[in-house]
Write an enzyme that holds these catalytic residues in place. Structure first.
Site, short mmCIF file in Angstrom:
data_model
loop_
_atom_site.label_atom_id
_atom_site.label_comp_id
_atom_site.label_asym_id
_atom_site.label_seq_id
_atom_site.Cartn_x
_atom_site.Cartn_y
_atom_site.Cartn_z
N TRP A 131 23.81 -22.63 -3.63
CA TRP A 131 24.40 -21.80 -4.68
C TRP A 131 23.36 -20.73 -5.07
CZ3 TRP A 131 23.90 -22.75 -10.45
CH2 TRP A 131 24.75 -21.91 -11.17
N ASP A 213 22.96 -31.91 -8.40
CA ASP A 213 23.78 -30.88 -9.02
C ASP A 213 25.23 -31.25 -8.73
OD1 ASP A 213 25.10 -28.67 -9.89
OD2 ASP A 213 24.01 -27.23 -8.64
N LYS A 249 34.85 -26.50 -13.10
CA LYS A 249 35.89 -26.54 -12.06
C LYS A 249 36.87 -27.68 -12.30
CE LYS A 249 32.95 -23.77 -10.45
NZ LYS A 249 32.70 -22.62 -9.66
N1 PMP Z 1 26.00 -25.68 -9.23
C1 PMP Z 1 26.80 -25.30 -8.24
C2 PMP Z 1 26.53 -25.79 -6.88
C3 PMP Z 1 27.87 -24.44 -8.50
O1 PMP Z 1 28.65 -24.06 -7.50
C4 PMP Z 1 28.10 -24.01 -9.82
C5 PMP Z 1 29.26 -23.12 -10.14
N2 PMP Z 1 29.46 -22.04 -9.37
C6 PMP Z 1 27.24 -24.46 -10.82
C7 PMP Z 1 26.20 -25.29 -10.49
C8 PMP Z 1 27.32 -24.10 -12.27
O2 PMP Z 1 28.43 -23.58 -12.77
P1 PMP Z 1 28.71 -23.53 -14.32
O3 PMP Z 1 27.46 -23.12 -15.00
O4 PMP Z 1 29.79 -22.55 -14.47
O5 PMP Z 1 29.10 -24.91 -14.71
#
Ligand code: PMP
Length: 401
Positions: A131, A213, A249
């Site tokens: 990411w 993560d 998500k």
């Molecule tokens: N880690 C990964 C691998 C992700 O794909 C995302 C979202 N794109 C996130 C963390 C964090 O997203 P958010 O801060 O919107 O929860």
């Protein structure tokens, strides 16, 4: 005073989104930003979320007072339970704790600051590719060195497991190893259970520190427990670790910024000191987190009937993604588009790493108004029954011309 400031590079995924929005072509397709879309191509507020919002709005006993620094406890404890499972050894022994954070990114940031400032870790490894925000978060949090371990074998369109193991074997002791809990972003390829066991062995043997993560629990398979397998396996082995959880998500709560940071320790005596240190880190940063989304997720996860309803929504999303995977693969194979396309259905989660090169990606954007990341990642949710024929035809065209 500001005359010396130079422009920072744009963030690819948001720049792409803007280009899509500015495009006036009627058949344009957005396969960029990672958000769920219905088969009509619309964002989806989960019905259980709507219902909770109406209920919360009508509840006049609620108010806008500050949450505690570490957040809404019913959310943090339920999120930690959802991650580790109710049979978790660390939960049963009181060695695990959760802290509400600002979505997944905020949890990564608080976890990284803790490891850098309190844990004195300096080196972090993430997968190549990963990411796009991992390096920025960890370097900004105080890590001095960001490195990659091999992950994707472009020729085989599969996990480069030997490369991964070799790179981890060579990582200096105490390095933090970022691991995607499931549905790896951007490749959609996860290690098998047997590979996870070997990764755990190596992390233990080399004195590395696992940082999971978890941004897609439930989104990969439609099953929360199955998607938490790797984290639970590490827990069962007695690892000390942290895990950042996002509810962006799986609850569709992107802009509400609902997340949790779970700590698993070897000894329950360290939980209180850890929480007190995190309290100061958060206090100096944003002082306390927002309530709205936390109350929604916290209430749903603490109510079995609402949880069942939510699981149904996750299944709806996961199933639609899986059907788009089959649909795209089928169409490409039917047209005999050069290359192999089994990876589209082998990969899991929101994204597919198509294997399309930079030239093909440029053409898809410039000539066909289909927006995807340079690396060839597509958001499967951007596909629907109304545009899948067009997308497949255009992929065929850019691959064959
Ligand atoms: N880690 C990964 C691998 C992700 O794909 C995302 C979202 N794109 C996130 C963390 C964090 O997203 P958010 O801060 O919107 O929860």
């Amino acid at each position: 005073k500001f005359a010396f400031v130079e422009s920072a590079p744009p963030i690819e995924v948001f720049a792409l989104n803007k280009a899509y929005l500015d495009d006036t072509f009627p058949q344009k397709v957005n396969l960029g930003v990672g958000a769920y879309r219905t088969d009509e191509g619309k964002p989806w507020v989960l019905p259980v979320v709507r219902q909770m919002e109406q209920q919360l709005a009508a509840d006049e006993t609620l108010n806008k007072e500050y949450l505690p620094v570490l957040g809404f406890e019913p959310l943090a404890s339920a999120a930690t339970r959802m991650l580790l499972g109710s049979d978790s050894p660390s939960l049963k022994e009181g060695r695990a704790t959760g802290i509400q954070c600002l979505s997944g990114t905020g949890a990564l940031r608080v976890g990284a600051e803790f490891l850098a400032h309190i844990g004195k870790h300096t080196v972090v490894y993430s997968s190549n590719p990963t990411w796009g925000n991992h390096s920025l978060v960890f370097l900004s949090a105080g890590f001095s060195t960001y490195k990659s371990y091999r992950y994707w074998d472009a020729a085989k369109k599969a996990l480069d497991f030997d490369g991964l193991m070799e790179d981890l074997r060579n990582a200096p002791a105490n390095s933090v190893i970022l691991l995607h809990a499931c549905a790896h972003n951007p490749t959609g390829v996860d290690p098998t259970q047997d590979q996870w066991k070997q990764i755990a062995d190596l992390i233990e043997e080399r004195g590395l520190f696992p940082f999971f993560d978890s941004a897609y629990q439930g989104f990969a398979s439609g099953d929360l427990d199955r998607d938490a397998w790797a984290v639970r396996y590490f827990d069962s082995r007695g690892f000390e670790m942290v895990c950042a959880q996002s509810f962006a998500k799986n609850f569709g709560l992107y802009n509400e910024r609902v997340g949790n940071l779970t700590f698993v320790a070897k000894d329950r005596a360290v939980i209180e000191p850890v929480r007190s240190q995190i309290t100061l880190l958060v206090r100096a940063n944003y002082s306390n987190p927002p309530n709205h989304g936390a109350r929604i997720v916290g209430t749903v996860l603490n109510n079995p009937a609402l949880t069942e309803q939510w699981k149904g929504h996750i299944k709806t999303m996961a199933d639609r993604i899986i059907s788009m995977r089959h649909g795209l693969r089928e169409r490409l194979e039917k047209m005999e588009t050069p290359g192999t396309w089994n990876h589209i259905t082998d990969q899991i989660g929101m994204f597919s790493f198509t294997g399309l090169g930079p030239l093909a990606v440029d053409k898809l954007i410039a000539e066909h108004h289909i927006y995807l990341l340079k690396g060839g990642r597509i958001n499967m949710c951007g596909l629907n029954t109304g545009n899948i024929d067009y997308v497949a035809k255009c992929i065929h065209e850019v691959v064959t011309t």
